[in-house]
Motif scaffolding. Structure first.
Motif, mmCIF file in Angstrom:
data_model
loop_
_atom_site.group_PDB
_atom_site.id
_atom_site.type_symbol
_atom_site.label_atom_id
_atom_site.label_comp_id
_atom_site.label_asym_id
_atom_site.label_seq_id
_atom_site.Cartn_x
_atom_site.Cartn_y
_atom_site.Cartn_z
ATOM 1 N N MET A 114 0.837 -1.201 0.000
ATOM 2 C CA MET A 114 0.000 0.000 0.000
ATOM 3 C C MET A 114 0.874 1.254 0.000
ATOM 4 S SD MET A 114 -3.040 1.202 -0.011
ATOM 5 C CE MET A 114 -3.966 2.670 0.410
ATOM 6 N N PHE A 115 1.981 1.188 0.720
ATOM 7 C CA PHE A 115 2.909 2.321 0.782
ATOM 8 C C PHE A 115 3.525 2.587 -0.590
ATOM 9 C CE2 PHE A 115 7.204 4.064 1.520
ATOM 10 C CZ PHE A 115 6.863 5.225 2.199
ATOM 11 N N GLU A 116 3.959 1.516 -1.264
ATOM 12 C CA GLU A 116 4.584 1.648 -2.588
ATOM 13 C C GLU A 116 4.184 0.453 -3.454
ATOM 14 O OE1 GLU A 116 5.591 2.508 -5.652
ATOM 15 O OE2 GLU A 116 6.633 4.044 -4.501
ATOM 16 N N PRO A 117 3.119 0.601 -4.268
ATOM 17 C CA PRO A 117 2.638 -0.512 -5.088
ATOM 18 C C PRO A 117 3.676 -1.107 -6.041
ATOM 19 C CG PRO A 117 1.021 1.259 -5.034
ATOM 20 C CD PRO A 117 2.267 1.793 -4.375
ATOM 21 N N LEU A 118 4.678 -0.336 -6.432
ATOM 22 C CA LEU A 118 5.714 -0.869 -7.323
ATOM 23 C C LEU A 118 6.565 -1.953 -6.652
ATOM 24 C CD1 LEU A 118 6.927 2.379 -9.143
ATOM 25 C CD2 LEU A 118 5.514 0.530 -10.073
ATOM 26 N N ALA A 140 13.311 -17.647 0.443
ATOM 27 C CA ALA A 140 13.073 -16.865 -0.773
ATOM 28 C C ALA A 140 12.229 -15.627 -0.458
ATOM 29 C CB ALA A 140 12.400 -17.719 -1.836
ATOM 30 N N GLY A 141 11.215 -15.795 0.383
ATOM 31 C CA GLY A 141 10.365 -14.664 0.761
ATOM 32 C C GLY A 141 11.107 -13.619 1.570
ATOM 33 N N LEU A 142 11.817 -14.062 2.591
ATOM 34 C CA LEU A 142 12.571 -13.116 3.424
ATOM 35 C C LEU A 142 13.690 -12.461 2.617
ATOM 36 C CD1 LEU A 142 12.736 -15.132 6.781
ATOM 37 C CD2 LEU A 142 11.280 -13.154 6.267
ATOM 38 N N GLY A 143 14.309 -13.230 1.741
ATOM 39 C CA GLY A 143 15.352 -12.664 0.887
ATOM 40 C C GLY A 143 14.795 -11.603 -0.051
ATOM 41 N N ALA A 144 13.609 -11.855 -0.600
ATOM 42 C CA ALA A 144 12.966 -10.874 -1.483
ATOM 43 C C ALA A 144 12.663 -9.588 -0.718
ATOM 44 C CB ALA A 144 11.694 -11.459 -2.085
ATOM 45 N N PHE A 145 12.310 -9.717 0.559
ATOM 46 C CA PHE A 145 12.021 -8.526 1.378
ATOM 47 C C PHE A 145 13.253 -7.644 1.550
ATOM 48 C CE2 PHE A 145 8.477 -10.953 3.770
ATOM 49 C CZ PHE A 145 7.627 -10.799 2.691
ATOM 50 N N LEU A 146 14.440 -8.243 1.479
ATOM 51 C CA LEU A 146 15.667 -7.449 1.608
ATOM 52 C C LEU A 146 15.804 -6.428 0.479
ATOM 53 C CD1 LEU A 146 18.177 -10.242 2.683
ATOM 54 C CD2 LEU A 146 17.172 -8.473 4.139
ATOM 55 N N LEU A 147 15.094 -6.663 -0.608
ATOM 56 C CA LEU A 147 15.131 -5.735 -1.736
ATOM 57 C C LEU A 147 14.295 -4.473 -1.490
ATOM 58 C CD1 LEU A 147 14.754 -8.327 -4.636
ATOM 59 C CD2 LEU A 147 16.859 -7.185 -3.878
ATOM 60 N N ILE A 148 13.400 -4.517 -0.519
ATOM 61 C CA ILE A 148 12.486 -3.394 -0.290
ATOM 62 C C ILE A 148 13.223 -2.103 0.032
ATOM 63 C CG2 ILE A 148 10.663 -2.506 1.236
ATOM 64 C CD1 ILE A 148 9.488 -5.376 1.218
ATOM 65 N N PRO A 149 14.088 -2.072 1.068
ATOM 66 C CA PRO A 149 14.793 -0.806 1.343
ATOM 67 C C PRO A 149 15.679 -0.360 0.176
ATOM 68 C CG PRO A 149 15.066 -2.331 3.179
ATOM 69 C CD PRO A 149 14.407 -3.082 2.064
ATOM 70 N N VAL A 150 16.277 -1.324 -0.513
ATOM 71 C CA VAL A 150 17.122 -1.003 -1.672
ATOM 72 C C VAL A 150 16.279 -0.319 -2.748
ATOM 73 C CG1 VAL A 150 18.548 -1.993 -3.520
ATOM 74 C CG2 VAL A 150 18.702 -2.909 -1.191
ATOM 75 N N PHE A 151 15.116 -0.882 -3.036
ATOM 76 C CA PHE A 151 14.218 -0.299 -4.029
ATOM 77 C C PHE A 151 13.803 1.117 -3.621
ATOM 78 C CE2 PHE A 151 9.932 0.605 -5.554
ATOM 79 C CZ PHE A 151 10.092 0.433 -6.918
ATOM 80 N N LEU A 152 13.486 1.308 -2.334
ATOM 81 C CA LEU A 152 13.070 2.632 -1.871
ATOM 82 C C LEU A 152 14.200 3.651 -2.036
ATOM 83 C CD1 LEU A 152 10.973 1.700 1.299
ATOM 84 C CD2 LEU A 152 10.133 2.260 -0.997
ATOM 85 N N VAL A 153 15.436 3.241 -1.752
ATOM 86 C CA VAL A 153 16.587 4.138 -1.935
ATOM 87 C C VAL A 153 16.741 4.493 -3.413
ATOM 88 C CG1 VAL A 153 19.120 4.272 -1.828
ATOM 89 C CG2 VAL A 153 17.836 3.409 0.141
ATOM 90 N N ASN A 155 14.527 4.528 -5.668
ATOM 91 C CA ASN A 155 13.401 5.367 -6.094
ATOM 92 C C ASN A 155 13.374 6.727 -5.393
ATOM 93 O OD1 ASN A 155 12.337 3.827 -8.080
ATOM 94 N ND2 ASN A 155 10.471 3.315 -7.010
ATOM 95 N N HIS A 156 14.450 7.059 -4.723
ATOM 96 C CA HIS A 156 14.611 8.369 -4.083
ATOM 97 C C HIS A 156 13.555 8.667 -3.022
ATOM 98 C CE1 HIS A 156 17.680 9.067 -7.048
ATOM 99 N NE2 HIS A 156 16.816 8.808 -8.006
ATOM 100 N N VAL A 157 13.117 7.639 -2.315
ATOM 101 C CA VAL A 157 12.234 7.848 -1.175
ATOM 102 C C VAL A 157 13.097 8.467 -0.079
ATOM 103 C CG1 VAL A 157 10.819 6.656 0.561
ATOM 104 C CG2 VAL A 157 10.719 5.950 -1.835
#
Length: 186
Positions: A114-118, A140-153, A155-157
């Protein structure tokens, strides 16, 4: 107003769909079955896919609602994520079940999407890339979650939101540390 929002977010997190759905539809206390966890995964193992999906969606909805509520009150992105954190804490330590709750994954996923649909394709692609190597939904799920902060950085959040999302991820990883250790032994 922000403090009231954070308290409400905690209380929303305390709505335990795993407990409510298994009581309503199966007339059982999920805390007395399987692993004793009130989350979707335990309910799914015991009562099947329908129970898993209903509980997952209910718990994810908690994360969606707290982000939506913060946005409707024009709160900043960091406050939105703090509200999500409170909902996760409410799920982990619900006053409604004597502070013994679930593991927070569904609420985390619902709120972050909800915070970031992308983040949807990021999480899915991360999972699909990691699963063949790990052969574990958990890793695999927890590892995929590690990408969240990276993606936010990328995307200039704002940096505060990136730090808070990283902290939420650390909470999720700490809660799952027992599962991680158990899987590593196998």
């Amino acid at each position: 107003m922000i403090y009231l929002y954070l308290v409400i977010s905690y209380l929303i997190g305390c709505i335990m769909f795993g407990y409510l759905i298994t009581k309503m539809f199966y007339h059982k206390d999920i805390r007395q079955l399987g692993s004793g966890n009130v989350g979707a995964r335990n309910a799914g193992r015991i009562h099947g896919k329908k129970a898993f999906i209903l509980i997952f969606l209910g718990d994810a909805l908690k994360g969606v609602v707290v982000i939506w509520l913060a946005r409707s009150l024009d709160f900043s992105a960091p406050v939105q994520l703090l509200g999500l954190g409170m909902a996760i804490i409410g799920h982990l330590k619900p006053v409604t079940l004597k502070f013994k709750g679930g593991k927070g994954i569904s609420t985390f996923i619902g709120g972050m999407i909800m915070f970031e649909p992308l983040l949807i394709p990021v999480i899915i692609i991360g999972f699909l890339v990691l699963y063949p190597f790990t052969k574990s939904f958990t890793f695999a799920g927890l590892g995929a979650f590690l990408l969240i902060p990276v993606f936010l950085v990328i995307n200039h959040v704002d940096w505060i939101s990136c730090v808070i999302s990283g902290c939420l991820l650390v909470i999720i990883l700490l809660v799952h540390s027992g599962n991680i250790k158990e899987r590593l032994k196998k």
